[in-house]
Write a protein that holds these residues in place. Sequence first.
Motif, short mmCIF file in Angstrom:
data_model
loop_
_atom_site.label_atom_id
_atom_site.label_comp_id
_atom_site.label_asym_id
_atom_site.label_seq_id
_atom_site.Cartn_x
_atom_site.Cartn_y
_atom_site.Cartn_z
N GLN A 198 21.55 51.82 54.81
CA GLN A 198 22.83 52.61 54.12
C GLN A 198 22.18 53.06 52.89
OE1 GLN A 198 25.21 49.22 55.18
NE2 GLN A 198 26.35 50.44 56.39
N LYS A 248 20.30 56.00 53.42
CA LYS A 248 21.01 57.28 53.64
C LYS A 248 21.75 57.94 52.38
CE LYS A 248 25.53 58.33 55.94
NZ LYS A 248 25.71 59.49 56.53
N GLU A 257 21.13 61.67 50.68
CA GLU A 257 22.27 62.46 50.46
C GLU A 257 22.13 62.67 48.98
OE1 GLU A 257 25.72 60.27 51.70
OE2 GLU A 257 25.47 60.88 53.82
N ILE A 261 18.84 60.09 59.75
CA ILE A 261 19.15 58.58 58.93
C ILE A 261 20.60 58.06 59.56
CG2 ILE A 261 20.44 59.93 56.90
CD1 ILE A 261 18.50 56.39 57.09
N ASP A 262 21.37 58.93 60.09
CA ASP A 262 22.66 58.47 60.73
C ASP A 262 22.36 57.93 61.97
OD1 ASP A 262 24.33 59.27 59.06
OD2 ASP A 262 24.37 61.41 59.67
#
Length: 389
Positions: free
Chosen positions: A121, A124, A128, A361-362
């Motif tokens: 997480q 991610k 972003e 990454i998702d």
Amino acid sequence: MSNRKLRMGMIGGGKDAFIGAIHRIAANMDGQIELVCGALSMHADVAQESGKMLFLAPDRIYNTYDEMFKAEAQKPADERMDFVTIVTPNFAHFAPAMQALENGFNVVVEKPVTFTLEEAQQLKAKVEETGLMLLLTHTYAGYPMVKEAKQLVKSGALGKVRKIYVEYIQGWLSRLSEREGNAQASWRTDPTKSGKSGCMGDIGTHAAHLAEYISGLKITELNASLNIVVDGRMLDDDGAVLLRFEEGATGTLIASQVAAGEENALKIRVYGENGSLEWAQMEPNTLIVKWLDKPAEILRAGSGYTDRLSSYATHNCRTPGGHPEGYLEAFGNLYRNFALTLSAKIEGREPKAEWLDFPSIDDGIRGMAFINNVVASNQSNEKWTKYTI
Ligand SMILES: NC(=O)c1ccc[n+]([C@@H]2O[C@H](COP(=O)([O-])OP(=O)(O)OC[C@H]3O[C@@H](n4cnc5c(N)ncnc54)[C@H](O)[C@@H]3O)[C@@H](O)[C@H]2O)c1
């Protein structure tokens, strides 16, 4: 068309390693990428020797990834690496991936993406924040007939998906090889290096990704039973999971690394209301499609009937039919799509939809959640575990 090759660095993958060499073959396959630097091993002498064997410039063979990021970040923009490939054991993915992003480098990283879900997480959030790219090498999403399978489901031809059966069966951990000097077995069966699951983390995550990728449906609940079959082992080497997906589909996932004599038997079957599909990684150029009301079809990669196959499949075929393409080419497809997208981004061009079709990454977060949920379900007395992230 891009006006230059992309410059790649590598962490891990020295002469003491397995998958790094496969990544280099894949990255080289289309002439879009060149390896310019590396911190290729946890042992400085092996890192140096491995860099020399690959004819890297002596000042770009680094003993540690810390050194590599510092030195590469100082280089002029037309010299420094564009992205780094991380092919270390699972516990050593997160720190270099974060450091890469913090220093402005795009990332290719092996699965499972990190050691814990929390790390995934954080990664991610960093992807972003920086706007940089991350490719997660779930190899099986690189096969042309897997892409065809995904497009076939998406087209609606099979009807609403009802059942998904996926299995990933290997035999290479049938003995206690971790005590016999097998480096790959040694860290994979050690919870401080591999993570909280063995078999389900190593290959169950590939199977779960394949099921979600092809069906387009996410797992919502699961019911897992994990086993340690070989005495003395610390992590699961076998297991079975009942699955519930979005939109009412259900299925099973079985994974084993103790099925003596088995090689790399990954297979998936997806059944809809009107028909079904079947793909097996040891016969990867074939997609079998079975219909309720008409004869079955065998679709082949590289075939002449290009208008029958989706653009996603044909874009990822390299040779005419009958010239087997497999694992290396699937890896090559992941690299090519990543490179085409990255070059387009660097040059301000719009990437094609087919290029953008690579795991990110998702998918890494889904994989880490799969591990957590499978382990929680195995330990729980409840029948079903809600799939939480
Ligand atoms: N996508 C696939 O099909 C696939 C297949 C095999 C392995 N993998 C994944 O690839 C990763 C590596 O697996 P492997 O089997 O190649 O492992 P391996 O043990 O063969 O190689 C690991 C390499 O990392 C190096 N290393 C460890 N710590 C390091 C550090 N701090 N800095 C630099 N180098 C370091 C080691 O020296 C070695 O070169 C794992 O995450 C695994 O899950 C994926």
